[in-house]
Scaffold this active site. Structure first.
Site, mmCIF file in Angstrom:
data_model
loop_
_atom_site.group_PDB
_atom_site.id
_atom_site.type_symbol
_atom_site.label_atom_id
_atom_site.label_comp_id
_atom_site.label_asym_id
_atom_site.label_seq_id
_atom_site.Cartn_x
_atom_site.Cartn_y
_atom_site.Cartn_z
ATOM 1 N N THR A 189 0.826 -1.205 0.000
ATOM 2 C CA THR A 189 0.000 0.000 0.000
ATOM 3 C C THR A 189 0.858 1.252 0.000
ATOM 4 O OG1 THR A 189 -1.811 1.157 1.133
ATOM 5 C CG2 THR A 189 -0.179 0.052 2.528
ATOM 6 N N ARG A 190 0.306 2.320 -0.562
ATOM 7 C CA ARG A 190 0.917 3.637 -0.454
ATOM 8 C C ARG A 190 -0.134 4.638 0.031
ATOM 9 N NH1 ARG A 190 0.253 3.050 -6.301
ATOM 10 N NH2 ARG A 190 -0.904 4.799 -7.158
ATOM 11 N N HIS A 194 -8.641 2.793 4.202
ATOM 12 C CA HIS A 194 -10.080 3.007 4.348
ATOM 13 C C HIS A 194 -10.739 1.644 4.521
ATOM 14 C CE1 HIS A 194 -10.555 1.780 0.164
ATOM 15 N NE2 HIS A 194 -9.887 2.835 -0.286
ATOM 16 N N HIS A 197 -10.046 -1.171 1.991
ATOM 17 C CA HIS A 197 -8.773 -1.872 2.174
ATOM 18 C C HIS A 197 -8.904 -2.939 3.255
ATOM 19 C CE1 HIS A 197 -6.815 2.122 0.780
ATOM 20 N NE2 HIS A 197 -6.855 1.295 -0.242
ATOM 21 N N ARG A 283 -7.081 -3.547 -7.239
ATOM 22 C CA ARG A 283 -7.672 -2.897 -8.411
ATOM 23 C C ARG A 283 -6.701 -1.808 -8.882
ATOM 24 N NH1 ARG A 283 -10.492 1.564 -9.950
ATOM 25 N NH2 ARG A 283 -12.251 1.266 -11.374
#
Length: 379
Positions: A189-190, A194, A197, A283
């Site tokens: 992740t970057r 939320h 996720h 996605r």
């Protein structure tokens, strides 16, 4: 059983203390090459085995093979060229050079090959476009006209403000063993998390022993969350919503390429080297703008049955008013009128306006962390 390192052996290219002392005492005898921050991070990832089986920057055969076949010349899957560019070199093949960042000697490199390359071909093959608006393309077009390939030996590292959160592959593998996890799913992740996720992560965790959240720290594009914000937000989420014996958090320094499907494979290889057995493919994974289809990265994994890490394809989550919770298209029978999609752009706008997102979009504890920063976004 944690995964075997990519290529079979975990690489370690760190100079022994006595050798380091000798090299540094003789540093004036070596040709100097200045490298930017991103290449320093690549060096660290080579040296600590994050990029196993690479022992240095790619030579011509490997570079050409990666561009055209998405494999190293020995047929090992590899999709992103890890290269070192220079302007016209003042040294020759066979020389040893010292790589500097400013006044700091970072590594000794044994120059095996000096070669030219086609920047446009590089961009089109890796990013599927030569549009200079693409950040990866822009980076390639700014590169020097020559590439130098050869093995490296790490002498120094850049200061790491998040050292206590940073774990190398040798350390993550020990951690997973201590936790008793045989199957581990990694999540790259970057972003600050939320609820979408969280849904994807917990759906994946259902099928394995442990969840490994591995945020990328380093240079990002404008509008991304700052590193400290991501870490603090995940700490809040872990404290309140994750089982302590089934999830862990550690960071990795890495410069995003925004290469979409190719970079998704690269991200999986990095986590394989860290010991993960599974990898969540998101996605528009590693995408930017509209250069890649939303699930194009999923299809890319079909080309690599020998990758050695299992991709997990979990569809984007959304809130369904009819279902009364977070779902995805595979499990929700209701029409679009009942769906509320969680948009990162929309969340950023809400946060910047001082508006708290609804709880089905972002946990209140996460929002409070983000709000505590005067400016949580990269400018």
């Amino acid at each position: 059983m944690v995964s075997k390192p990519h290529g079979g052996k975990l690489v370690r290219r760190i100079v022994a203390p006595k050798t380091r002392e000798r090299i540094l005492s003789e540093q004036e005898e070596y040709p100097r090459v200045q490298i930017d921050h991103g290449r320093v991070i690549d060096l660290e990832n080579i040296a600590h085995g994050v990029y196993s089986p690479l022992k240095g920057f790619l030579t011509r055969d490997d570079f050409e093979s990666v561009l055209h076949d998405m494999r190293l010349s020995d047929d090992t899957p590899w999709t992103i060229p890890i290269v070192l560019d220079v302007e016209k070199p003042d040294f020759e093949e066979g020389d040893a050079v010292l790589l500097y960042h400013g006044d700091l000697p970072i590594a000794r490199m044994h120059v095996e090959e000096i070669y030219t390359y086609d920047k446009r071909e590089f961009a089109v093959k890796v990013f599927k476009t030569d549009d200079p608006a693409h950040p990866g393309v822009a980076r390639v077009m700014e590169m020097g006209d020559y590439l130098i390939g050869g093995e490296i030996e790490l002498l120094n590292e850049l200061p790491n403000p998040f050292a206590k959160y940073t774990l190398r592959p040798v350390e993550t593998r020990v951690l997973f063993k201590e936790l008793g996890w045989k199957t581990i799913v990694a999540f790259q992740t970057r972003n600050a998390p939320h609820v979408g996720h969280e849904y994807v992560q917990k759906a994946a965790l259902t099928f394995v022993d442990g969840l490994f959240i591995n945020p990328v720290l380093g240079r990002k594009k404008k509008g991304d969350y700052k590193d400290e914000v991501i870490i603090k937000a995940y700490e809040a989420l872990f404290k309140h919503y994750y089982p302590k014996d089934a999830a862990t958090l550690a960071t990795v320094r890495y410069e995003m390429r925004y290469a979409g499907p190719r970079e998704a494979i690269h991200h999986a290889i990095m986590r394989k080297n860290m010991g993960a057995t599974h990898f969540i493919v998101g996605r528009d994974h590693a995408g930017v703008g509209d250069y890649y289809g939303p699930y194009e990265a999923w299809d890319m994994f079909d080309n690599f049955p020998d990758l050695g890490i299992t991709p997990m394809f979990i569809r984007e989550a959304f809130y369904c008013k009819k279902c009364g919770g977070m779902v995805n298209a595979k499990i929700c029978p209701h029409s679009e009128e009942f769906h509320v999609h969680i948009s990162g752009t929309k969340l950023r706008k809400m946060i910047m306006a001082g508006e708290q997102p609804p709880e089905y979009m972002m946990r209140p504890e996460v929002y409070e962390v983000i709000r505590s920063f005067e400016n949580p976004f990269v400018e």
